[in-house]
Design an enzyme around this catalytic site. Structure first.
Site, PDB file in Angstrom:
ATOM      1  N   LYS A  13       0.731  -1.234  -0.080  1.00 51.08           N
ATOM      2  CA  LYS A  13      -0.073   0.096  -0.167  1.00 51.08           C
ATOM      3  C   LYS A  13       0.919   1.344  -0.015  1.00 51.08           C
ATOM      4  O   LYS A  13       0.569   2.090  -0.784  1.00 51.08           O
ATOM      5  CB  LYS A  13      -1.111   0.048   1.296  1.00 51.08           C
ATOM      6  CG  LYS A  13      -1.949  -1.148   1.335  1.00 51.08           C
ATOM      7  CD  LYS A  13      -2.753  -1.077   2.480  1.00 51.08           C
ATOM      8  CE  LYS A  13      -2.006  -1.203   4.026  1.00 51.08           C
ATOM      9  NZ  LYS A  13      -1.318  -2.391   4.140  1.00 51.08           N
ATOM     10  N   ARG A  88      -9.462   0.611   8.868  1.00 56.27           N
ATOM     11  CA  ARG A  88      -8.982  -0.624   9.156  1.00 56.27           C
ATOM     12  C   ARG A  88     -10.081  -1.356   9.880  1.00 56.27           C
ATOM     13  O   ARG A  88      -9.746  -2.704  10.136  1.00 56.27           O
ATOM     14  CB  ARG A  88      -7.928  -0.493  10.022  1.00 56.27           C
ATOM     15  CG  ARG A  88      -6.589  -0.705   9.558  1.00 56.27           C
ATOM     16  CD  ARG A  88      -5.561  -0.964  10.686  1.00 56.27           C
ATOM     17  NE  ARG A  88      -4.425  -1.511  10.243  1.00 56.27           N
ATOM     18  CZ  ARG A  88      -3.244  -0.910   9.719  1.00 56.27           C
ATOM     19  NH1 ARG A  88      -3.341   0.293   8.984  1.00 56.27           N
ATOM     20  NH2 ARG A  88      -2.134  -1.689   9.442  1.00 56.27           N
ATOM     21  N   ARG A 127      12.066  -6.518   5.299  1.00 51.54           N
ATOM     22  CA  ARG A 127      11.923  -4.976   5.236  1.00 51.54           C
ATOM     23  C   ARG A 127      12.850  -4.103   6.124  1.00 51.54           C
ATOM     24  O   ARG A 127      12.714  -4.479   7.250  1.00 51.54           O
ATOM     25  CB  ARG A 127      10.378  -4.540   5.250  1.00 51.54           C
ATOM     26  CG  ARG A 127      10.401  -3.022   5.221  1.00 51.54           C
ATOM     27  CD  ARG A 127       8.861  -2.475   5.102  1.00 51.54           C
ATOM     28  NE  ARG A 127       8.089  -2.741   6.283  1.00 51.54           N
ATOM     29  CZ  ARG A 127       6.889  -2.444   6.219  1.00 51.54           C
ATOM     30  NH1 ARG A 127       6.137  -1.921   5.178  1.00 51.54           N
ATOM     31  NH2 ARG A 127       6.008  -2.907   7.354  1.00 51.54           N
ATOM     32  N   ARG A 154      11.588  -1.929  11.590  1.00 53.55           N
ATOM     33  CA  ARG A 154      10.122  -1.668  12.477  1.00 53.55           C
ATOM     34  C   ARG A 154       9.993  -2.649  13.573  1.00 53.55           C
ATOM     35  O   ARG A 154      10.225  -3.999  13.296  1.00 53.55           O
ATOM     36  CB  ARG A 154       9.104  -1.520  11.633  1.00 53.55           C
ATOM     37  CG  ARG A 154       8.761  -0.122  11.169  1.00 53.55           C
ATOM     38  CD  ARG A 154       8.011  -0.009   9.883  1.00 53.55           C
ATOM     39  NE  ARG A 154       6.615  -0.461  10.272  1.00 53.55           N
ATOM     40  CZ  ARG A 154       5.547  -0.556   9.643  1.00 53.55           C
ATOM     41  NH1 ARG A 154       5.561   0.153   8.392  1.00 53.55           N
ATOM     42  NH2 ARG A 154       4.423  -1.220   9.621  1.00 53.55           N
ATOM     43  N   ARG A 165      -0.408  -9.402  13.293  1.00 52.58           N
ATOM     44  CA  ARG A 165      -0.641  -8.031  12.504  1.00 52.58           C
ATOM     45  C   ARG A 165      -1.624  -8.962  11.202  1.00 52.58           C
ATOM     46  O   ARG A 165      -2.764  -8.332  10.727  1.00 52.58           O
ATOM     47  CB  ARG A 165       0.496  -7.560  11.623  1.00 52.58           C
ATOM     48  CG  ARG A 165       1.389  -6.505  12.762  1.00 52.58           C
ATOM     49  CD  ARG A 165       2.408  -6.083  12.172  1.00 52.58           C
ATOM     50  NE  ARG A 165       2.217  -5.296  11.013  1.00 52.58           N
ATOM     51  CZ  ARG A 165       3.327  -5.038  10.102  1.00 52.58           C
ATOM     52  NH1 ARG A 165       4.324  -5.474  10.347  1.00 52.58           N
ATOM     53  NH2 ARG A 165       3.136  -4.126   9.117  1.00 52.58           N
TER      54      ARG A 165
HETATM   55  P1  AP5 Z   1       4.945  -1.448   1.893  1.00 46.74           P
HETATM   56  O1  AP5 Z   1       4.524  -0.769   0.669  1.00 46.74           O
HETATM   57  O2  AP5 Z   1       5.636  -1.017   2.749  1.00 46.74           O
HETATM   58  O3  AP5 Z   1       3.665  -2.314   2.348  1.00 46.74           O
HETATM   59  P2  AP5 Z   1       2.502  -1.819   3.119  1.00 46.74           P
HETATM   60  O4  AP5 Z   1       0.917  -2.274   2.535  1.00 46.74           O
HETATM   61  O5  AP5 Z   1       2.237  -0.460   3.211  1.00 46.74           O
HETATM   62  O6  AP5 Z   1       2.525  -2.489   4.476  1.00 46.74           O
HETATM   63  P3  AP5 Z   1       2.722  -1.731   5.863  1.00 46.74           P
HETATM   64  O7  AP5 Z   1       3.372  -2.748   6.951  1.00 46.74           O
HETATM   65  O8  AP5 Z   1       3.329  -0.441   6.106  1.00 46.74           O
HETATM   66  O9  AP5 Z   1       1.087  -1.659   6.311  1.00 46.74           O
HETATM   67  P4  AP5 Z   1       0.409  -1.782   7.566  1.00 46.74           P
HETATM   68  O10 AP5 Z   1      -0.775  -1.728   7.088  1.00 46.74           O
HETATM   69  O11 AP5 Z   1       0.593  -3.061   8.461  1.00 46.74           O
HETATM   70  O12 AP5 Z   1       1.257  -0.908   8.524  1.00 46.74           O
HETATM   71  P5  AP5 Z   1       0.853   0.536   9.075  1.00 46.74           P
HETATM   72  O13 AP5 Z   1       2.111   1.513   8.726  1.00 46.74           O
HETATM   73  O14 AP5 Z   1      -0.471   1.021   8.282  1.00 46.74           O
HETATM   74  O15 AP5 Z   1       5.620  -3.076   1.280  1.00 46.74           O
HETATM   75  C1  AP5 Z   1       5.987  -3.914   2.048  1.00 46.74           C
HETATM   76  C2  AP5 Z   1       7.952  -4.319   1.694  1.00 46.74           C
HETATM   77  O16 AP5 Z   1       7.205  -4.986   0.472  1.00 46.74           O
HETATM   78  C3  AP5 Z   1       8.415  -3.337   1.356  1.00 46.74           C
HETATM   79  O17 AP5 Z   1       9.657  -3.602   1.795  1.00 46.74           O
HETATM   80  C4  AP5 Z   1       8.270  -3.153   0.106  1.00 46.74           C
HETATM   81  O18 AP5 Z   1       9.550  -2.665  -0.599  1.00 46.74           O
HETATM   82  C5  AP5 Z   1       7.916  -4.518  -0.776  1.00 46.74           C
HETATM   83  N1  AP5 Z   1       6.987  -4.658  -1.785  1.00 46.74           N
HETATM   84  C6  AP5 Z   1       6.035  -3.797  -1.977  1.00 46.74           C
HETATM   85  N2  AP5 Z   1       5.387  -4.408  -2.992  1.00 46.74           N
HETATM   86  C7  AP5 Z   1       6.352  -5.192  -3.671  1.00 46.74           C
HETATM   87  C8  AP5 Z   1       6.044  -5.926  -4.974  1.00 46.74           C
HETATM   88  N3  AP5 Z   1       5.279  -6.088  -5.976  1.00 46.74           N
HETATM   89  N4  AP5 Z   1       7.367  -6.830  -5.077  1.00 46.74           N
HETATM   90  C9  AP5 Z   1       8.239  -6.816  -4.118  1.00 46.74           C
HETATM   91  N5  AP5 Z   1       8.301  -6.063  -2.991  1.00 46.74           N
HETATM   92  C10 AP5 Z   1       7.405  -5.292  -2.836  1.00 46.74           C
HETATM   93  O19 AP5 Z   1       0.189   0.367  10.514  1.00 46.74           O
HETATM   94  C11 AP5 Z   1       1.354   0.267  11.323  1.00 46.74           C
HETATM   95  C12 AP5 Z   1       0.482   0.185  12.738  1.00 46.74           C
HETATM   96  O20 AP5 Z   1      -0.185   1.363  12.932  1.00 46.74           O
HETATM   97  C13 AP5 Z   1      -0.421  -0.820  12.802  1.00 46.74           C
HETATM   98  O21 AP5 Z   1      -0.076  -2.380  13.223  1.00 46.74           O
HETATM   99  C14 AP5 Z   1      -1.485  -0.387  13.956  1.00 46.74           C
HETATM  100  O22 AP5 Z   1      -0.921  -0.611  15.266  1.00 46.74           O
HETATM  101  C15 AP5 Z   1      -1.375   1.191  13.718  1.00 46.74           C
HETATM  102  N6  AP5 Z   1      -2.564   1.610  12.754  1.00 46.74           N
HETATM  103  C16 AP5 Z   1      -2.213   2.086  11.621  1.00 46.74           C
HETATM  104  N7  AP5 Z   1      -3.351   2.782  10.945  1.00 46.74           N
HETATM  105  C17 AP5 Z   1      -4.517   2.329  11.866  1.00 46.74           C
HETATM  106  C18 AP5 Z   1      -5.866   2.348  12.039  1.00 46.74           C
HETATM  107  N8  AP5 Z   1      -6.588   2.752  10.918  1.00 46.74           N
HETATM  108  N9  AP5 Z   1      -6.512   1.968  13.110  1.00 46.74           N
HETATM  109  C19 AP5 Z   1      -5.868   1.641  14.203  1.00 46.74           C
HETATM  110  N10 AP5 Z   1      -4.461   1.242  14.193  1.00 46.74           N
HETATM  111  C20 AP5 Z   1      -3.762   1.680  13.151  1.00 46.74           C
END
Ligand code: AP5
Length: 208
Positions: A13, A88, A127, A154, A165
């Site tokens: 994402k 979420r 990552r 992280r 997660r």
């Molecule tokens: P990346 O693009 O970083 O993936 P992502 O989907 O953004 O993953 P996140 O881990 O950032 O999402 P998340 O939803 O768990 O965490 P968030 O920060 O929102 O890609 C991942 C890896 O794969 C990278 O290394 C990339 O280079 C690689 N990659 C990507 N596409 C690829 C491809 N096609 N081929 C090869 N490699 C590829 O949330 C973190 C925490 O915050 C949550 O756990 C929660 O505690 C809190 N939080 C956030 N939002 C909320 C909410 N709305 N409500 C409550 N708690 C929340």
């Protein structure tokens, strides 16, 4: 362009959002990034959020909803936004609909980046993220190629937290696929391809 990006942790994402922002100049509203900035800044919100984030649990709804409302009202979000990591759960989705309706705005598309859990575990375990600019790369990178900052793992990318997660996503967030399908807003792309292929499919799905 008002878009909700859906997908499991590590689906891509943030990566897709960064490309769309670079190409189309819309606002990237990542609740994960906003929360990590609050933790880094040692704010009251950050102190409250950290324990949930480190455990891979959702931060309480109201904390996140307040953050998103503030960002939606900011100048840069007026010409379009990409919501990454929000909503979420159903409560957040309903609140978002109501907030946007009050602003006379709507969501144009909920785009699911679909990736199976085995690939996600592999991606997240390797990552590394830049402390300074948030650029993501693999475990072989110790220095950020974008800004020279330090690459770190992280806390929630440690193996013991990744599975939680994924479980939290399955239980709380995956029902949103049906929520947005029911509104006729859902589109889906295969996220298990090269990044170039994923982004080409994203642009096609969004009619760009
Ligand atoms: P990346 O693009 O970083 O993936 P992502 O989907 O953004 O993953 P996140 O881990 O950032 O999402 P998340 O939803 O768990 O965490 P968030 O920060 O929102 O890609 C991942 C890896 O794969 C990278 O290394 C990339 O280079 C690689 N990659 C990507 N596409 C690829 C491809 N096609 N081929 C090869 N490699 C590829 O949330 C973190 C925490 O915050 C949550 O756990 C929660 O505690 C809190 N939080 C956030 N939002 C909320 C909410 N709305 N409500 C409550 N708690 C929340």
């Amino acid at each position: 362009m008002n878009i909700v990006l859906l997908g499991a942790p590590g689906a891509g994402k943030g990566t897709v959002a960064q490309e769309l922002v670079a190409d189309y100049g819309v606002a990237h509203i990542s609740t994960g990034d906003l929360l990590r900035a609050a933790v880094k800044g040692g704010t009251e919100l950050g102190l409250q959020a950290k324990q949930y984030m480190d455990a891979g649990e959702l931060v309480p709804d109201q904390l996140v909803i307040d953050l998103v409302k503030e960002r939606l009202a900011a100048d840069d979000a007026q010409k379009g936004f990409i919501l990454d990591g929000f909503p979420r759960n159903t409560m957040q989705a309903v609140t978002l609909d109501s907030e946007l309706s009050g602003l006379g705005r709507t969501i144009d598309c909920a785009l699911l980046i679909d990736v199976e859990p085995a690939i996600i575990i592999e991606r997240l375990s390797s990552r590394r993220t830049c402390r300074a600019c948030g650029h993501t790369g693999t475990a072989t990178e110790t220095v950020c190629p974008a800004c020279g900052g330090e690459m770190y793992q992280r806390d929630d990318d440690k193996p013991e937290t990744i599975q939680n997660r994924l479980d939290v996503y399955e239980k709380n967030t995956s029902p949103l696929v049906e929520y947005y399908r029911g509104q006729g807003l859902l589109k889906s792309v295969n996220g298990a391809q090269s990044m170039e292929a994923v982004y080409a499919d994203v642009k096609e799905a969004l009619g760009l």
